[in-house]
Design a protein around this motif. Sequence first.
Motif, mmCIF file in Angstrom:
data_model
loop_
_atom_site.group_PDB
_atom_site.id
_atom_site.type_symbol
_atom_site.label_atom_id
_atom_site.label_comp_id
_atom_site.label_asym_id
_atom_site.label_seq_id
_atom_site.Cartn_x
_atom_site.Cartn_y
_atom_site.Cartn_z
ATOM 1 N N GLY A 167 41.957 52.141 34.379
ATOM 2 C CA GLY A 167 42.781 50.969 34.374
ATOM 3 C C GLY A 167 42.582 49.895 34.841
ATOM 4 O O GLY A 167 43.354 49.105 35.358
ATOM 5 N N LEU A 189 41.052 46.036 34.165
ATOM 6 C CA LEU A 189 40.909 45.168 33.124
ATOM 7 C C LEU A 189 40.061 44.199 33.146
ATOM 8 O O LEU A 189 39.917 43.046 33.973
ATOM 9 C CB LEU A 189 42.091 44.627 32.609
ATOM 10 C CG LEU A 189 42.314 43.889 31.401
ATOM 11 C CD1 LEU A 189 42.021 44.508 29.993
ATOM 12 C CD2 LEU A 189 43.697 43.534 31.213
ATOM 13 N N PHE A 238 37.638 40.970 32.476
ATOM 14 C CA PHE A 238 37.395 39.877 31.586
ATOM 15 C C PHE A 238 36.011 39.449 31.442
ATOM 16 O O PHE A 238 35.611 38.255 31.086
ATOM 17 C CB PHE A 238 38.264 38.816 32.009
ATOM 18 C CG PHE A 238 39.782 38.749 31.327
ATOM 19 C CD1 PHE A 238 40.036 39.191 30.103
ATOM 20 C CD2 PHE A 238 40.773 39.171 32.385
ATOM 21 C CE1 PHE A 238 41.069 39.540 29.531
ATOM 22 C CE2 PHE A 238 41.933 39.353 31.812
ATOM 23 C CZ PHE A 238 42.246 39.439 30.428
ATOM 24 N N THR A 250 46.283 43.169 38.399
ATOM 25 C CA THR A 250 45.839 41.821 37.712
ATOM 26 C C THR A 250 44.881 40.978 38.370
ATOM 27 O O THR A 250 44.322 40.402 37.847
ATOM 28 C CB THR A 250 47.315 41.108 37.655
ATOM 29 O OG1 THR A 250 48.238 42.110 36.941
ATOM 30 C CG2 THR A 250 47.417 39.759 36.885
ATOM 31 N N PRO A 251 45.197 41.108 39.747
ATOM 32 C CA PRO A 251 44.114 40.090 40.547
ATOM 33 C C PRO A 251 42.582 40.646 39.924
ATOM 34 O O PRO A 251 41.751 39.964 40.036
ATOM 35 C CB PRO A 251 44.463 40.587 41.854
ATOM 36 C CG PRO A 251 45.765 41.035 41.902
ATOM 37 C CD PRO A 251 45.988 41.608 40.665
ATOM 38 N N ALA A 256 41.698 41.528 37.386
ATOM 39 C CA ALA A 256 41.275 41.077 35.903
ATOM 40 C C ALA A 256 40.883 39.520 36.186
ATOM 41 O O ALA A 256 39.797 38.984 35.656
ATOM 42 C CB ALA A 256 42.446 41.212 34.972
ATOM 43 N N MET A 257 41.506 39.028 37.030
ATOM 44 C CA MET A 257 41.294 37.190 37.448
ATOM 45 C C MET A 257 39.953 37.098 37.995
ATOM 46 O O MET A 257 39.246 36.304 37.597
ATOM 47 C CB MET A 257 42.469 36.650 38.471
ATOM 48 C CG MET A 257 43.709 37.015 37.451
ATOM 49 S SD MET A 257 45.054 36.370 38.564
ATOM 50 C CE MET A 257 44.693 34.664 38.829
ATOM 51 N N ILE A 258 39.692 38.103 39.043
ATOM 52 C CA ILE A 258 38.457 38.156 39.836
ATOM 53 C C ILE A 258 37.129 38.238 38.868
ATOM 54 O O ILE A 258 36.171 37.282 38.826
ATOM 55 C CB ILE A 258 38.429 39.172 40.900
ATOM 56 C CG1 ILE A 258 39.606 38.581 41.990
ATOM 57 C CG2 ILE A 258 37.142 38.778 41.607
ATOM 58 C CD1 ILE A 258 40.102 39.733 42.897
ATOM 59 N N LEU A 304 37.178 37.746 35.599
ATOM 60 C CA LEU A 304 37.160 36.306 34.991
ATOM 61 C C LEU A 304 36.299 35.146 35.737
ATOM 62 O O LEU A 304 35.291 34.577 35.259
ATOM 63 C CB LEU A 304 38.505 35.879 34.313
ATOM 64 C CG LEU A 304 38.659 34.751 33.617
ATOM 65 C CD1 LEU A 304 38.046 34.934 32.326
ATOM 66 C CD2 LEU A 304 39.820 33.913 33.726
ATOM 67 N N LEU A 315 36.405 43.581 25.360
ATOM 68 C CA LEU A 315 37.874 43.871 25.601
ATOM 69 C C LEU A 315 38.469 44.101 24.468
ATOM 70 O O LEU A 315 39.311 45.256 24.187
ATOM 71 C CB LEU A 315 38.332 42.778 26.591
ATOM 72 C CG LEU A 315 40.113 43.026 26.637
ATOM 73 C CD1 LEU A 315 40.466 44.262 27.260
ATOM 74 C CD2 LEU A 315 40.511 41.876 27.464
ATOM 75 N N PHE A 323 39.909 47.703 22.885
ATOM 76 C CA PHE A 323 41.640 48.111 22.928
ATOM 77 C C PHE A 323 41.781 48.493 21.455
ATOM 78 O O PHE A 323 42.616 49.479 21.132
ATOM 79 C CB PHE A 323 42.017 46.845 23.370
ATOM 80 C CG PHE A 323 43.509 47.394 23.450
ATOM 81 C CD1 PHE A 323 44.083 47.840 24.669
ATOM 82 C CD2 PHE A 323 44.465 46.857 22.527
ATOM 83 C CE1 PHE A 323 45.287 47.805 24.867
ATOM 84 C CE2 PHE A 323 45.735 47.141 22.483
ATOM 85 C CZ PHE A 323 46.247 47.729 23.600
#
Lengths: 436, 341
Positions: A68, A70, A72, A129-130, A132-134, A136, A267, A271
């Motif tokens: 789970g 995600l 980037f 979500t954090p 995913a941002m990290i 990125l 990604l 998916f």
Amino acid sequence: MPRMHEGRPHYHFKPYNVGRWIVWGLYALVLLVAPLVWTSSLSHTMLSQMGIAIIACLAFNMLLGQGGMLSFGHAVYSGLGSFFAIHTLNLVSAGTLSIPVSTIPLVAGGFGALFAILLGYVTTKKAGTPFAMITLGVGELVWAMSLMFPGFFGGEGGISGNRTAGQPFLGVTFGPQIQLYWLIALYTFVCTAAMFAFTRTPLGRMLNAVRDNPERVEFIGYSTQRVRYLAFIASGFFMGIAGGLGALNFEIVTAEVVGATRSGAYLLFTFLGGAVFFFGPIIGAVLMVLALVLLSELTLAWLLYLGLAFTFMVMYAPGGISSLIMMNLRLAAFGKLRDLWTSYLALFGCGLAILGGAGAMIEMVYHLQLNEALGSKLKFMGMALDAKSAESWFGAGLVLATGLGFFELTRRVFITDWERIQEEIEKEIKRREALA
Amino acid sequence: LDASFFLISLLNGLSVGLLLFMLASGLTLIFSMMGVLNFAHASFYMVGAYVAYTIARGSNFWVALAVAPLIVGAAGAGFERFVLRRVHKFGHVPELLITFGLSYIVLEMVQLVWGRSALPFQPPESMQGPLFTIVELPTGLSIAMGAPPEACKAVAGALCTTFPEFRAFGMLVAVLMLVAIWLLLTRTRIGLVIQAALSHPEMTEALGHNVPRVFMLVFGGGTALAALAGVIGGALRVTEPGMALQVGAVVFAVIVIGGMGSLAGAFVASVLLGVIESFAVGSDKSLADFFAWFGAQVTPQTFGYAVWSVKMSQIAAILPYLLLVLILIFRPKGLLGKRED
């Protein structure tokens, strides 16, 4: 079922899982037969790329589907693997290092894991979500650094190498593409098996638990962060192998292998293939190579089509193509598929009409925007269109509107049929349970 | 380090930081409210710039400044209503994915409509001159309003730096916006409902407020703010298809550094990043110089010379991400973030 046996009192009899042997046998067979069926050099290149993409997408799905998470910025690990592979290859060429070329992907995998250890420590501090941002941010960091150190990353031109370096082993030089394909196919099969085995280990199981209910996992005494970290390292290892194979395949590595576009592609296609089932990313990887090589040749607007396909998939079938396949397999298993095939045919036809109408419009706009100098005429699916005539626009609009209208009608019928059949299947399952 | 360089770097940094905050504020509001990380936030920023360019060509810049955010905000609200709300039931990852897909579509659509090259989007004519000039004469430092005074050419060794009027205007808009958001959230009834929906959505719904509509309005408002930033940013920098990607990743770094969901944190982080970056860009020092300061000699033979010799101006682009990594190691909740449960 425990069976008593002379001499061996605790012998467990377990039948062979025939279905699994058949599936894996077929997978190996496809890998073996594919280059013999498609023999052109283009298809050999594409098959090689598919093998690499399969490893990468499966490794990506270790995080997305199993954990789970995600990411980037996962191209970082395959990309850095590629760079270390090409430098190792050049060391082998120079004679300072004597390892067989076929083991270079393993070296790259080691470096992929090493960087996953380094960067993953920061990345896996968070989930959701954090996270995913990290990823990125870390991806952008590595990308910016790759432009900063031209000595290692080769700047704009990249680093090139020669895969025929070193002593040939049993006449295998890796010069011809087909020889490299066999190496890639071998790696693909072994890595797929290894990653499947990973899902069956206690760590793989805990990873699923961390995905589904992190709070409870913490309660029974596991550190979710540690589980994520370990899975991240494993994923980094396989990403590195994919990167190393990529370096051998192209014999040149440029900075874009660590870029955001590549990460986004992993990604997107993982998916599309489907993150829910283990085999989903394999479908995604095949689609990825087809899209990158063929679709981009066919139309300039391919990224737009891709984005639209992706968005619709997220909205209507979040399990990807593999979940669609599995749902229909379930229907077939209960013998209900024949009730639906007319609906499928109608939906498919309307979908084609929508695609044709919208596609013609998009192509005309693109043509006006980019190829103005070539005149306003263009060819689309064998039809001659004129981007500046009202007729072409009216025609495309009519096809699109008709397609949309009929699609909506058939969709409504289909939905009621679908729900009825699902109910029937539920009943059938209950009935069988009652009998058993 | 001379005084005029310091002043102008500080001002430029502030203006970049405020621009970043215009983006980060919308993103943070949307995130803290709906838990949705709008990956396409920077795409709305880009669309804002492009729409404003088209409007400004038809009428003038001021109309564009007022209308473009409204149009983009309406589009954002529509996206929330018809697309995002549909995947809300699947959880946060599909929500993130759908905005990721949207960023692809928007990028291609923009190229489809406006082409692939940069547009000549300029500040309005009345604002193209300098607002003031920092004059550094051998005798001392002074500030002259308007264009550089005669002394700049007449006196030998004079150092004059101008500060553009439009840059100052951008800062003004950002500050006004900041005050307006703050007043809206704390002093009005709708702000109260938004805050209530943020912390206790079920209770707010039970009290008879339409929480999904509040979400839609917040999403629309957030994207309108991004578009406003786009109008300023597009005229200040370049309006091209790459502008979304360029700024998007930095804005994500900003809201992680500031603390997820903290508006004040986003403000501090964006100003901090803006100032740091602006000073780094103007500096040609490297780590090697830093070591030399302590008396250690770094020569091309030293191990890792490629790393030590990189100039600060080259590092500027990665500073936000380096800061992101450092913050995550030493203060994972961010500068002003709340502790996670």
